[in-house]
Design a protein around this motif. Structure first.
Motif, PDB file in Angstrom:
ATOM      1  N   VAL A   1      30.620  23.684  37.198  1.00 46.86           N
ATOM      2  CA  VAL A   1      30.467  25.083  37.572  1.00 46.86           C
ATOM      3  C   VAL A   1      30.253  25.913  36.306  1.00 46.86           C
ATOM      4  O   VAL A   1      30.918  25.694  35.292  1.00 46.86           O
ATOM      5  N   LEU A   2      29.296  26.846  36.360  1.00 45.97           N
ATOM      6  CA  LEU A   2      29.039  27.708  35.206  1.00 45.97           C
ATOM      7  C   LEU A   2      29.967  28.916  35.296  1.00 45.97           C
ATOM      8  O   LEU A   2      29.836  29.754  36.188  1.00 45.97           O
ATOM      9  N   GLY A   3      30.899  29.006  34.372  1.00 47.80           N
ATOM     10  CA  GLY A   3      31.918  30.037  34.457  1.00 47.80           C
ATOM     11  C   GLY A   3      33.135  29.508  35.188  1.00 47.80           C
ATOM     12  O   GLY A   3      33.309  28.305  35.391  1.00 47.80           O
ATOM     13  N   ARG A   4      33.992  30.387  35.632  1.00 49.58           N
ATOM     14  CA  ARG A   4      35.255  29.990  36.257  1.00 49.58           C
ATOM     15  C   ARG A   4      35.258  30.225  37.759  1.00 49.58           C
ATOM     16  O   ARG A   4      36.257  29.932  38.424  1.00 49.58           O
ATOM     17  N   THR A   5      34.172  30.782  38.315  1.00 49.14           N
ATOM     18  CA  THR A   5      34.132  31.103  39.741  1.00 49.14           C
ATOM     19  C   THR A   5      32.854  30.597  40.383  1.00 49.14           C
ATOM     20  O   THR A   5      31.824  30.423  39.715  1.00 49.14           O
ATOM     21  N   CYS A   6      32.905  30.367  41.687  1.00 49.68           N
ATOM     22  CA  CYS A   6      31.704  30.213  42.501  1.00 49.68           C
ATOM     23  C   CYS A   6      32.002  30.793  43.875  1.00 49.68           C
ATOM     24  O   CYS A   6      33.059  30.545  44.453  1.00 49.68           O
ATOM     25  N   GLY A   7      31.094  31.589  44.360  1.00 43.99           N
ATOM     26  CA  GLY A   7      31.322  32.405  45.554  1.00 43.99           C
ATOM     27  C   GLY A   7      30.920  33.824  45.221  1.00 43.99           C
ATOM     28  O   GLY A   7      31.087  34.287  44.090  1.00 43.99           O
ATOM     29  N   ASN A   8      30.383  34.531  46.168  1.00 48.75           N
ATOM     30  CA  ASN A   8      29.610  35.740  45.891  1.00 48.75           C
ATOM     31  C   ASN A   8      30.403  36.879  45.251  1.00 48.75           C
ATOM     32  O   ASN A   8      30.130  37.291  44.119  1.00 48.75           O
ATOM     33  N   ALA A   9      31.389  37.432  45.933  1.00 47.70           N
ATOM     34  CA  ALA A   9      32.159  38.533  45.358  1.00 47.70           C
ATOM     35  C   ALA A   9      32.937  38.079  44.133  1.00 47.70           C
ATOM     36  O   ALA A   9      33.110  38.840  43.170  1.00 47.70           O
ATOM     37  N   LEU A  10      33.409  36.843  44.142  1.00 50.16           N
ATOM     38  CA  LEU A  10      34.164  36.322  43.002  1.00 50.16           C
ATOM     39  C   LEU A  10      33.305  36.282  41.745  1.00 50.16           C
ATOM     40  O   LEU A  10      33.771  36.582  40.637  1.00 50.16           O
ATOM     41  N   GLU A  11      32.029  35.927  41.891  1.00 54.21           N
ATOM     42  CA  GLU A  11      31.142  35.864  40.731  1.00 54.21           C
ATOM     43  C   GLU A  11      30.807  37.252  40.210  1.00 54.21           C
ATOM     44  O   GLU A  11      30.695  37.462  38.992  1.00 54.21           O
ATOM     45  N   VAL A  12      30.630  38.210  41.105  1.00 58.97           N
ATOM     46  CA  VAL A  12      30.409  39.586  40.663  1.00 58.97           C
ATOM     47  C   VAL A  12      31.607  40.070  39.854  1.00 58.97           C
ATOM     48  O   VAL A  12      31.459  40.671  38.781  1.00 58.97           O
ATOM     49  N   ARG A  13      32.793  39.793  40.341  1.00 53.48           N
ATOM     50  CA  ARG A  13      34.011  40.213  39.645  1.00 53.48           C
ATOM     51  C   ARG A  13      34.074  39.587  38.239  1.00 53.48           C
ATOM     52  O   ARG A  13      34.413  40.263  37.260  1.00 53.48           O
ATOM     53  N   GLU A  14      33.751  38.299  38.135  1.00 52.50           N
ATOM     54  CA  GLU A  14      33.797  37.633  36.823  1.00 52.50           C
ATOM     55  C   GLU A  14      32.821  38.279  35.844  1.00 52.50           C
ATOM     56  O   GLU A  14      33.157  38.506  34.675  1.00 52.50           O
ATOM     57  N   CYS A  15      31.620  38.594  36.324  1.00 48.07           N
ATOM     58  CA  CYS A  15      30.614  39.208  35.448  1.00 48.07           C
ATOM     59  C   CYS A  15      31.027  40.604  34.991  1.00 48.07           C
ATOM     60  O   CYS A  15      30.871  40.945  33.808  1.00 48.07           O
ATOM     61  N   VAL A  16      31.523  41.413  35.908  1.00 48.04           N
ATOM     62  CA  VAL A  16      31.931  42.764  35.533  1.00 48.04           C
ATOM     63  C   VAL A  16      33.097  42.708  34.541  1.00 48.04           C
ATOM     64  O   VAL A  16      33.145  43.493  33.582  1.00 48.04           O
ATOM     65  N   ASP A  17      33.994  41.773  34.731  1.00 49.54           N
ATOM     66  CA  ASP A  17      35.092  41.626  33.779  1.00 49.54           C
ATOM     67  C   ASP A  17      34.563  41.341  32.376  1.00 49.54           C
ATOM     68  O   ASP A  17      35.038  41.928  31.382  1.00 49.54           O
ATOM     69  N   ILE A  18      33.569  40.449  32.270  1.00 49.74           N
ATOM     70  CA  ILE A  18      33.004  40.125  30.955  1.00 49.74           C
ATOM     71  C   ILE A  18      32.269  41.324  30.375  1.00 49.74           C
ATOM     72  O   ILE A  18      32.406  41.650  29.180  1.00 49.74           O
ATOM     73  N   LEU A  19      31.466  42.006  31.199  1.00 46.41           N
ATOM     74  CA  LEU A  19      30.721  43.166  30.712  1.00 46.41           C
ATOM     75  C   LEU A  19      31.642  44.266  30.209  1.00 46.41           C
ATOM     76  O   LEU A  19      31.266  45.055  29.328  1.00 46.41           O
ATOM     77  N   THR A  20      32.839  44.323  30.755  1.00 44.23           N
ATOM     78  CA  THR A  20      33.773  45.379  30.365  1.00 44.23           C
ATOM     79  C   THR A  20      34.798  44.910  29.331  1.00 44.23           C
ATOM     80  O   THR A  20      35.804  45.571  29.109  1.00 44.23           O
ATOM     81  N   GLY A  21      34.532  43.747  28.712  1.00 40.78           N
ATOM     82  CA  GLY A  21      35.326  43.369  27.555  1.00 40.78           C
ATOM     83  C   GLY A  21      36.321  42.257  27.721  1.00 40.78           C
ATOM     84  O   GLY A  21      36.970  41.866  26.741  1.00 40.78           O
ATOM     85  N   ALA A  22      36.487  41.718  28.917  1.00 43.95           N
ATOM     86  CA  ALA A  22      37.425  40.610  29.105  1.00 43.95           C
ATOM     87  C   ALA A  22      36.856  39.343  28.470  1.00 43.95           C
ATOM     88  O   ALA A  22      35.640  39.157  28.428  1.00 43.95           O
TER      89      ALA A  22
END
Length: 439
Positions: free
Chosen positions: A244-265
């Motif tokens: 799996v690329l990243g820590r999530t797979c599934g639609n809303a979960l992947e959006v959450r992971e991306c926004v977290d990274i974009l905002t500095g996590a």
């Protein structure tokens, strides 16, 4: 010529002429070919392949089946750039790349698709954002580009309509993994989108359509050669999809992971590495930076200072989503009602992940489609997925299942434990960036 005769030609392994290909594509666009006939032709192409000439002809015909976008009238002060992936599990690069490249001075009208087979679709991920318009009209699309520099959307009914129909048919007829059909599907939309440059992410591994490196090279070369022949500067990276690329797979979960990274996590290392390189390639194609080192530094700067996150927020709002999505992510993104961990049965190192089967597991949870008309449950999926080479102890979490009910969560958790192998010896994953094609 009758549809049955054209199907017979390809069924028997013979080449289709440009006129015959045009007839097939016209039948897709105007529905004079039935779904059964279109599926039969797709299967014939899947089994017998197409020559380079046929593939280029199919690509051009599908790109001409509808409107072409002309961005010169919008007077955008930067290159028109885009990225496309051949599909993977947890592949969320597009969600971050578009705002990164726009924050660096590019304009990204990213025409994306829904999930195919075991792979997640970028449009399905964005469908988890309330109000987000997946197929806006041209005025709204242009407005989004002007205010944010990026717009991740689906192809309208007017853009490559022949591909839109064939894409849905391939998804449910086991004809996804065909290099000519993949090439024509991707590039027909990209040509019609009026781009100045394109970067391709061609996945290989047990979670990719191209399961081995030779197949991935063949697909990457097909994409680059056909695009270049059509006048669209294109480069490709072959990337690893054995986990799996990243820590999530599934639609809303992947959006959450991306926004977290974009905002500095802190983000998953492999996900960040792929995103940085593919973004930098577009900055080079668009002549926004002179060298790869400068382009990578530019990418890092817009992530660090928040400009990429701001571009994302402006895009979401311009396309109908909430203006405060970034600030109130947990309120706007839906959560699955049931969460259940899948636990390690022993101590050791993660040695192998059955990535394709994990993608299919998400589909079975409701996060993908079995039939064209299926609705998707954007809440479901997996989070905190382990990576190859990671050490676990007995009882550690391999992943958390997000499901619609207890029964689905229990079944998925039990099955997931069998899709992740734990060995006695330490190991390391293959690099995420494998090989560059073109340029």
């Amino acid at each position: 010529m009758l549809a049955t005769e054209l199907i017979r030609i390809k069924r028997d392994g013979r080449a289709l002429s440009p006129a015959q290909i045009d007839t097939f594509v016209r039948g897709l666009a105007d529905s004079s070919w039935s779904d059964a006939q279109a599926a039969s032709m797709a299967m014939a192409i899947f089994v017998n392949g197409m020559s380079d000439t046929e593939t280029a002809g199919l690509t051009r015909a599908m790109s001409r089946s509808g409107e072409w976008l002309d961005w010169s009238v919008a007077d955008l002060p930067g290159p028109i750039l885009d990225k496309h992936s051949t599909g993977g599990v947890g592949d969320k690069v597009s969600l971050m790349l578009a705002p990164i490249v726009s924050a660096c001075g590019g304009y990204v009208p990213m025409i994306s698709g829904r999930g195919l087979g075991h792979t997640g679709g970028t449009l399905d991920k964005l469908g988890s954002i309330p109000g987000y318009q997946l197929t806006p009209d041209l005025d709204r699309l242009t407005h989004a580009l002007r205010v944010s520099g990026c717009a991740i959307v689906g192809a309208s009914g007017a853009l490559a309509p022949a591909d839109r129909r064939l894409y849905a048919i391939r998804d449910v007829t086991a004809t996804v993994e065909s290099i000519p059909l993949i090439t024509a599907s991707i590039l027909s939309k990209k040509l019609a989108a009026g781009l100045d440059g394109l970067v391709m992410d061609v996945k290989t591994g047990n979670g990719a359509f191209a399961a081995d490196l030779p197949a991935a090279r063949q697909l990457a070369t097909s994409l680059v050669d056909v695009a270049d022949e059509a006048g669209l500067t294109t480069r490709a990276w072959i990337t690893d999809m054995n986990q799996v690329l990243g820590r999530t797979c599934g639609n809303a979960l992947e959006v959450r992971e991306c926004v977290d990274i974009l905002t500095g996590a802190p983000g998953d290392t492999r996900l960040l590495e792929a995103t940085r390189m593919l973004s930098a390639e577009l900055l080079l194609i668009g002549r926004l930076d002179p060298t790869l080192d400068a382009a990578l530094a530019h990418v890092d700067a817009v992530l660090r200072d928040g400009r990429a996150a701001e571009a994302w927020a402006r895009m979401v709002h311009a396309l109908g989503g909430p203006s405060d999505l970034v600030e109130r992510l947990s309120i706007h993104l839906p959560d699955a009602p049931v969460r259940r961990p899948a636990l390690a049965s022993r101590a050791g190192w993660i040695t192998r992940i059955a990535t394709r089967d994990i993608g299919l597991l998400v589909v079975e949870l409701g996060g993908g489609r079995r039939h064209v008309a299926d609705a998707i449950d954007v809440r479901v999926g997996l989070s905190e997925v382990v990576a190859i080479g990671q050490r676990v102890e007995m009882g550690d979490t391999l992943a958390i299942v997000h499901a619609a009910d207890d029964a689905a969560a229990a079944a998925a958790s039990e099955r997931l434990a069998g899709l992740i192998e734990i060995g006695d010896a330490a190991c390391s994953a293959a690099p995420v960036l494998i090989e560059r094609i073109g340029g």
